[in-house]
Design an enzyme around this catalytic site. Structure first.
Site, PDB file in Angstrom:
ATOM      1  N   GLU A 162      80.755  61.775  45.731  1.00  0.00           N
ATOM      2  CA  GLU A 162      80.131  62.204  46.988  1.00  0.00           C
ATOM      3  C   GLU A 162      81.128  63.036  47.797  1.00  0.00           C
ATOM      4  O   GLU A 162      81.923  62.479  48.571  1.00  0.00           O
ATOM      5  CB  GLU A 162      79.707  60.982  47.809  1.00  0.00           C
ATOM      6  CG  GLU A 162      78.669  60.119  47.134  1.00  0.00           C
ATOM      7  CD  GLU A 162      77.786  59.402  48.157  1.00  0.00           C
ATOM      8  OE1 GLU A 162      76.576  59.643  48.153  1.00  0.00           O
ATOM      9  OE2 GLU A 162      78.315  58.618  48.970  1.00  0.00           O
ATOM     10  N   SER A 222      73.455  64.848  50.340  1.00  0.00           N
ATOM     11  CA  SER A 222      72.266  65.627  50.703  1.00  0.00           C
ATOM     12  C   SER A 222      71.360  65.939  49.513  1.00  0.00           C
ATOM     13  O   SER A 222      70.763  67.012  49.443  1.00  0.00           O
ATOM     14  CB  SER A 222      72.671  66.934  51.395  1.00  0.00           C
ATOM     15  OG  SER A 222      73.424  66.674  52.543  1.00  0.00           O
ATOM     16  N   HIS A 249      82.283  53.715  50.427  1.00  0.00           N
ATOM     17  CA  HIS A 249      81.542  54.860  50.954  1.00  0.00           C
ATOM     18  C   HIS A 249      82.389  55.595  51.999  1.00  0.00           C
ATOM     19  O   HIS A 249      83.133  54.973  52.753  1.00  0.00           O
ATOM     20  CB  HIS A 249      80.219  54.383  51.584  1.00  0.00           C
ATOM     21  CG  HIS A 249      79.310  55.533  51.893  1.00  0.00           C
ATOM     22  ND1 HIS A 249      79.447  56.273  53.045  1.00  0.00           N
ATOM     23  CD2 HIS A 249      78.302  56.097  51.193  1.00  0.00           C
ATOM     24  CE1 HIS A 249      78.541  57.246  53.026  1.00  0.00           C
ATOM     25  NE2 HIS A 249      77.837  57.149  51.909  1.00  0.00           N
TER      26      HIS A 249
END
Ligand code: PGA
Length: 257
Positions: A167, A215, A97
């Protein structure tokens, strides 16, 4: 999306909520609303501390960790292994991440964690994504490098277990001065990712699910399914609001009809 491949909705709770009581409440709220969900895999990744408690409440919702170390056991203070996550009931693990990469995690470390997690029986959710976009399109190269280095040496027969989460860091809710990524941004990158992984893994690559995260909300989830080229979504902030998260799951379910 390939026939037979369920879509997937992943929740990354990050370092929330503060108490296991609140974690249970949020989890229970979600369970109540997903009994009719049939075509969507739902994965919730709470702080690992809560896994043991939450696993008792649902078989339908799969659990995951937000990281797992590559060592099998031994002198690794503070770490949790993939095997420990599996033994406590986790079936997925988010790896690489951007918030961990920002803390210094390298592609090489992510690679070791991916291999160890697969050996432990977990399905890794590999996060890739550029920190910013530039006119020269060098962001394609940074995603290509992440994929090459993080998936180096992963066996072909296990690659179908990997989920790739695109992402873009500039779209994540916690990024200062963030802005929205569009389904077109997602589509362009998922096509690129598919090409990279099929060059590397051949036909097996078509079994890999690619999801978008950054988001994600109940307002744009439908558009991402329709126009973003994705097999699922990874929600952070929105996953902490049971109503919003349930709505995202329902939109996913409806998109699979
Ligand atoms: P966000 O988080 O949905 O709050 O942007 C996604 C993530 O960081 O995984």
């Amino acid at each position: 999306m390939q026939a037979g491949k369920n879509k997937i909705i992943i929740a990354n709770w990050k370092m929330n909520p503060l108490t296991s009581k609140e974690a249970e409440k949020l989890f229970q709220h979600i369970i109540k609303s997903v009994s009719l969900v049939k075509r969507t895999a739902i994965v919730i990744c709470p702080p690992s501390l809560y896994l043991a408690k939450l696993r008792k409440f649902s078989r339908k919702i799969l659990l995951g960790a937000q990281d797992a170390f590559w060592g099998e056991g031994g002198p690794f203070t503070g770490e949790i292994s993939g095997e420990m996550v599996y033994n406590i009931g986790g079936r997925y693990v988010i790896l690489g991440h951007s918030e961990r990469r920002a803390g210094g995690e390298t592609n090489g470390e992510v690679n070791k964690k991916i291999k160890a997690s697969l050996t432990a029986g977990l399905r890794p959710i590999l996060c890739v994504g550029e920190t910013m976009r530039d006119a020269n399109h060098s962001y394609f190269n940074s995603v290509k490098n992440q994929l090459a280095e993080c998936l180096d040496g992963v066996k072909k027969d296990l690659i179908h277990k990997v989920v790739i989460a695109y992402e873009p860091v500039w779209a994540i809710s916690s990024t200062p001065n963030r802005h929205d990524a569009t389904p077109a941004d997602s589509l362009e990158m998922t096509i690129f990712i598919r090409k990279i992984i099929s060059d590397k893994f051949g036909a097996e690559a078509s079994k890999i699910r690619i999801v978008y995260g950054g988001s994600v909300s109940e307002k744009d989830a439908g558009d991402f399914f329709k126009n973003g080229g994705v097999d699922g979504l990874l929600a952070g902030k929105a996953s902490l609001d049971a109503k919003k998260f349930i709505e995202i799951i329902k939109i996913c379910e409806a998109s699979s009809r």
